[in-house]
Design a protein around this motif. Structure first.
Motif, PDB file in Angstrom:
ATOM      1  N   ARG A  20      -1.517 -35.311  31.985  1.00  8.31           N
ATOM      2  CA  ARG A  20      -1.906 -34.139  31.092  1.00  8.31           C
ATOM      3  C   ARG A  20      -3.298 -34.640  29.916  1.00  8.31           C
ATOM      4  O   ARG A  20      -2.717 -35.055  29.065  1.00  8.31           O
ATOM      5  CB  ARG A  20      -0.888 -33.422  30.382  1.00  8.31           C
ATOM      6  N   TRP A  21      -4.207 -34.372  30.527  1.00  7.17           N
ATOM      7  CA  TRP A  21      -5.550 -34.763  29.575  1.00  7.17           C
ATOM      8  C   TRP A  21      -5.946 -33.536  28.825  1.00  7.17           C
ATOM      9  O   TRP A  21      -6.066 -32.418  29.251  1.00  7.17           O
ATOM     10  CB  TRP A  21      -6.738 -35.270  30.490  1.00  7.17           C
ATOM     11  N   GLY A  54     -24.094 -29.837  20.545  1.00  5.40           N
ATOM     12  CA  GLY A  54     -23.286 -29.828  19.127  1.00  5.40           C
ATOM     13  C   GLY A  54     -22.143 -28.896  19.097  1.00  5.40           C
ATOM     14  O   GLY A  54     -21.254 -29.093  18.300  1.00  5.40           O
ATOM     15  N   SER A  55     -22.353 -27.689  19.774  1.00  2.00           N
ATOM     16  CA  SER A  55     -21.572 -26.651  19.432  1.00  2.00           C
ATOM     17  C   SER A  55     -20.346 -26.762  20.953  1.00  2.00           C
ATOM     18  O   SER A  55     -20.761 -27.066  21.784  1.00  2.00           O
ATOM     19  CB  SER A  55     -21.993 -25.520  19.480  1.00  2.00           C
ATOM     20  N   VAL A  56     -19.059 -26.669  20.485  1.00  2.00           N
ATOM     21  CA  VAL A  56     -17.913 -26.708  21.537  1.00  2.00           C
ATOM     22  C   VAL A  56     -18.234 -25.478  22.505  1.00  2.00           C
ATOM     23  O   VAL A  56     -18.165 -24.339  21.953  1.00  2.00           O
ATOM     24  CB  VAL A  56     -16.521 -26.764  21.017  1.00  2.00           C
ATOM     25  N   THR A  57     -18.461 -25.600  23.624  1.00  2.00           N
ATOM     26  CA  THR A  57     -18.748 -24.491  24.611  1.00  2.00           C
ATOM     27  C   THR A  57     -17.315 -24.236  25.540  1.00  2.00           C
ATOM     28  O   THR A  57     -17.197 -23.230  25.891  1.00  2.00           O
ATOM     29  CB  THR A  57     -19.722 -24.873  25.346  1.00  2.00           C
ATOM     30  N   ALA A  58     -16.405 -25.128  25.539  1.00  2.00           N
ATOM     31  CA  ALA A  58     -15.097 -25.258  26.284  1.00  2.00           C
ATOM     32  C   ALA A  58     -14.458 -26.217  25.980  1.00  2.00           C
ATOM     33  O   ALA A  58     -14.599 -27.463  25.505  1.00  2.00           O
ATOM     34  CB  ALA A  58     -15.331 -25.370  27.808  1.00  2.00           C
ATOM     35  N   ARG A  59     -13.080 -26.059  25.878  1.00  2.00           N
ATOM     36  CA  ARG A  59     -11.935 -27.063  25.609  1.00  2.00           C
ATOM     37  C   ARG A  59     -10.732 -26.672  26.541  1.00  2.00           C
ATOM     38  O   ARG A  59     -10.618 -25.521  26.911  1.00  2.00           O
ATOM     39  CB  ARG A  59     -11.605 -27.406  24.258  1.00  2.00           C
ATOM     40  N   GLY A  60     -10.021 -27.239  26.816  1.00  2.00           N
ATOM     41  CA  GLY A  60      -8.643 -27.358  27.502  1.00  2.00           C
ATOM     42  C   GLY A  60      -7.966 -28.349  27.759  1.00  2.00           C
ATOM     43  O   GLY A  60      -7.832 -29.562  27.171  1.00  2.00           O
ATOM     44  N   HIS A  61      -6.854 -28.412  28.482  1.00  2.00           N
ATOM     45  CA  HIS A  61      -5.989 -29.640  29.257  1.00  2.00           C
ATOM     46  C   HIS A  61      -6.008 -29.172  30.643  1.00  2.00           C
ATOM     47  O   HIS A  61      -6.019 -28.131  31.143  1.00  2.00           O
ATOM     48  CB  HIS A  61      -4.564 -29.227  28.751  1.00  2.00           C
TER      49      HIS A  61
END
Length: 115
Positions: A57-58, A66-73
């Motif tokens: 699980r990454w 410079g701006s976070v446009t997406a994040r997840g696992h």
């Protein structure tokens, strides 16, 4: 188009379609790939991590200028033990910087494309 990687990686613009694709090694045994290409006035971004182990699980993050446009696992799967992330982002005026970072334990994968 300009492109570079945060880690040492061969850089290659591929084929006739204005796509930029970079590949490199992570801090451990995994490898990463980051592709950016135009798509109807936007940018299609695809990031991939191949760890050769299923079930990991990454945590990952995608930044645009410079701006976070997406994040997840994401969990690695298949015979290659990989996962991929696909997003479509706004193609801003000038050069766009797309950064991808993925972590699993102490292993870190990083790639940067200037498009």
């Amino acid at each position: 188009m300009l492109f570079r990687s945060a880690l040492v990686a061969p850089a290659a613009a591929s084929g006739d379609d204005d796509r930029v694709e970079l590949r490199g090694s992570c801090s451990g045994r995994a490898e990463w790939k980051l592709r950016v290409r135009p798509d109807d006035g936007r940018l299609e971004v695809e990031a991939e991590v191949d760890s050769d182990r299923t079930g990991q699980r990454w945590a990952w993050k995608l930044r645009h200028n410079g701006s976070v446009t997406a994040r997840g696992h994401s969990r690695t799967s298949g015979s290659s033990g990989s996962f991929d992330v696909e997003r479509t982002i706004v193609d801003l005026a000038g050069t766009d910087e797309v950064r991808f970072r993925a972590t699993y334990g102490r292993q870190v994968c990083r790639g940067v494309v200037h498009y």
